[in-house]
Design an enzyme around this catalytic site. Structure first.
Site, PDB file in Angstrom:
ATOM      1  N   HIS A 267       0.868  -1.180   0.000  1.00  0.00           N
ATOM      2  CA  HIS A 267       0.000   0.000   0.000  1.00  0.00           C
ATOM      3  C   HIS A 267       0.903   1.228   0.000  1.00  0.00           C
ATOM      4  O   HIS A 267       2.062   1.145   0.418  1.00  0.00           O
ATOM      5  CB  HIS A 267      -0.885   0.042   1.248  1.00  0.00           C
ATOM      6  CG  HIS A 267      -1.684  -1.196   1.484  1.00  0.00           C
ATOM      7  ND1 HIS A 267      -2.775  -1.539   0.719  1.00  0.00           N
ATOM      8  CD2 HIS A 267      -1.559  -2.175   2.424  1.00  0.00           C
ATOM      9  CE1 HIS A 267      -3.293  -2.675   1.171  1.00  0.00           C
ATOM     10  NE2 HIS A 267      -2.560  -3.079   2.198  1.00  0.00           N
ATOM     11  N   GLU A 305      -4.139  -3.552  -4.261  1.00  0.00           N
ATOM     12  CA  GLU A 305      -5.607  -3.545  -4.355  1.00  0.00           C
ATOM     13  C   GLU A 305      -6.173  -2.152  -4.107  1.00  0.00           C
ATOM     14  O   GLU A 305      -6.874  -1.906  -3.137  1.00  0.00           O
ATOM     15  CB  GLU A 305      -6.221  -4.574  -3.380  1.00  0.00           C
ATOM     16  CG  GLU A 305      -5.443  -4.786  -2.072  1.00  0.00           C
ATOM     17  CD  GLU A 305      -5.918  -3.894  -0.936  1.00  0.00           C
ATOM     18  OE1 GLU A 305      -6.347  -2.760  -1.194  1.00  0.00           O
ATOM     19  OE2 GLU A 305      -5.837  -4.333   0.220  1.00  0.00           O
TER      20      GLU A 305
END
Length: 370
Positions: A267, A305
């Protein structure tokens, strides 16, 4: 949690903007200044009270690096010269070496060079960029031993201890600066992390606004998780963003695709607006991928994601080699599964910004040029 960047432009940088005048190379913990004089085709490697000269010849079909002395050059200086050659000619996929024959066997055994059947020695960008010693501060001498364990109901390999300090450094030609990743230090980085998380742009994607104590607890929990390595990205030592890297097998994303034991994910948030432009994205996005592939040679895939409505991030990922595999639903968001393959990253040289013209092609492998 979601990936967020405060940048709108595309990530490619025009080729003329990343022409290299000089660079810092750090093979095996040594620091060298590498420069190139085009008119004399001389490449200089300076460091440790020595100044070594190489001939770097480009004849539009073959790029050749030649060491003219009888005695062998220092091994780290040779690595610095090879990195410099590819930096000065970023479209090249292969480099021919002319070196004392005493070096050939060791270079081939280390995967640095390949000796073809006709005796010529070649270095391939695809191979050299998988060499940890050029970019990792503490390169692994071998993969961490494999032992399956069961943890929180998930079976996965035991992970190595979390590193400390700076783990990755790379000179970025078009910034003329060093990009680095270091492991987050709770006391040093807490206030900065708190400020970044409360930035409206970051908070929109990460949804983790909070006070200092909340973020302390959050980071303490992260640092207690053996499957996560939190990193601070820096440009010339100045922090600009937070990168949370993890082993996908133990992460929530593992339930949404066929996860392999050594898949890694990450992330990101870019906390400093001054580092949000196109040249910076072209620096940190390929570099975090590069670091994760170098950290364990068994890692074949990287995953991410971001939210499906994060169009800027999705575009940046695609331009840096990530495939958009599928959209799927987490309990808290609809996400896009992005995936980068090791083979694709190194074969397509995804660490180099895309050329300004889509039709531009890299220099072909000279062995197969008619």
């Amino acid at each position: 949690m979601s990936s967020s960047v405060q940048t709108q432009p595309q990530v490619h940088v025009p080729s003329e903007s990343y022409a290299v005048a000089s660079l810092l190379s750090r093979p095996e913990g040594c620091t060298y200044q590498v420069s190139y004089e085009v008119t004399t085709q001389t490449l200089y490697v300076e460091g440790h009270q020595e100044r070594l000269e190489w001939l770097l010849v480009d004849d539009n079909s073959t790029l050749m690096l030649q060491w003219s002395q009888r005695s062998a050059p220092p091994f780290p200086a040779l690595l610095a010269a090879i990195e410099g050659a590819f930096a000065f000619y970023p479209a090249s996929v292969a480099l021919r070496l002319q070196l004392p024959s005493v070096l050939h066997a060791n270079l081939c055994a280390a995967g640095i060079a390949v000796q073809e059947s006709h005796g010529e020695l070649w270095v391939y960008a695809e191979l050299i960029w998988q060499l940890p010693t050029l970019w990792l501060n503490s390169p692994p001498t071998r993969p961490y031993p494999q032992q399956p364990i069961l943890e929180n109901g998930k079976r996965h390999p035991r992970r190595p201890p979390r590193p400390s300090g700076t783990v990755y450094q790379r000179h970025i030609a078009w910034l003329d600066a060093t990009l680095s990743f270091r492991v987050l230090d709770l006391e040093l980085d807490l206030e900065r992390f708190n400020r970044w998380m409360n930035d409206p742009v970051v908070a929109h994607f990460w949804e983790e606004r909070g006070d200092l104590e909340q973020h302390r607890e959050r980071l303490e929990s992260t640092l207690q998780n053996p499957s996560v390595v939190p990193l601070i990205g820096c440009i010339d030592g100045e922090p600009f963003g937070y990168f949370e890297t993890y082993w996908a097998k133990e992460d929530r994303i593992g339930a949404y695709y066929d996860t392999s034991d050594f898949d890694r994910g990450w992330h990101v948030l870019i906390g400093e607006a001054a580092f949000g432009g196109r040249p910076y994205v072209a620096a940190w996005l390929p570099s975090i991928s590069h670091y994760l592939f170098l950290d364990d040679c068994r890692t074949q895939r990287l995953v991410i994601e971001p939210r499906v409505d994060n169009a800027k991030m999705l575009r940046n990922l695609a331009q840096c080699g990530y495939a958009h595999v599928k959209a799927f639903d987490f309990p808290h968001k609809r996400a896009m599964l992005g995936m980068q393959l090791r083979e694709h990253f190194f074969n397509e040289r995804c660490w180099v910004p895309q050329p300004s013209h889509p039709g531009s092609a890299p220099r072909p492998d000279p062995r197969f040029t008619p």
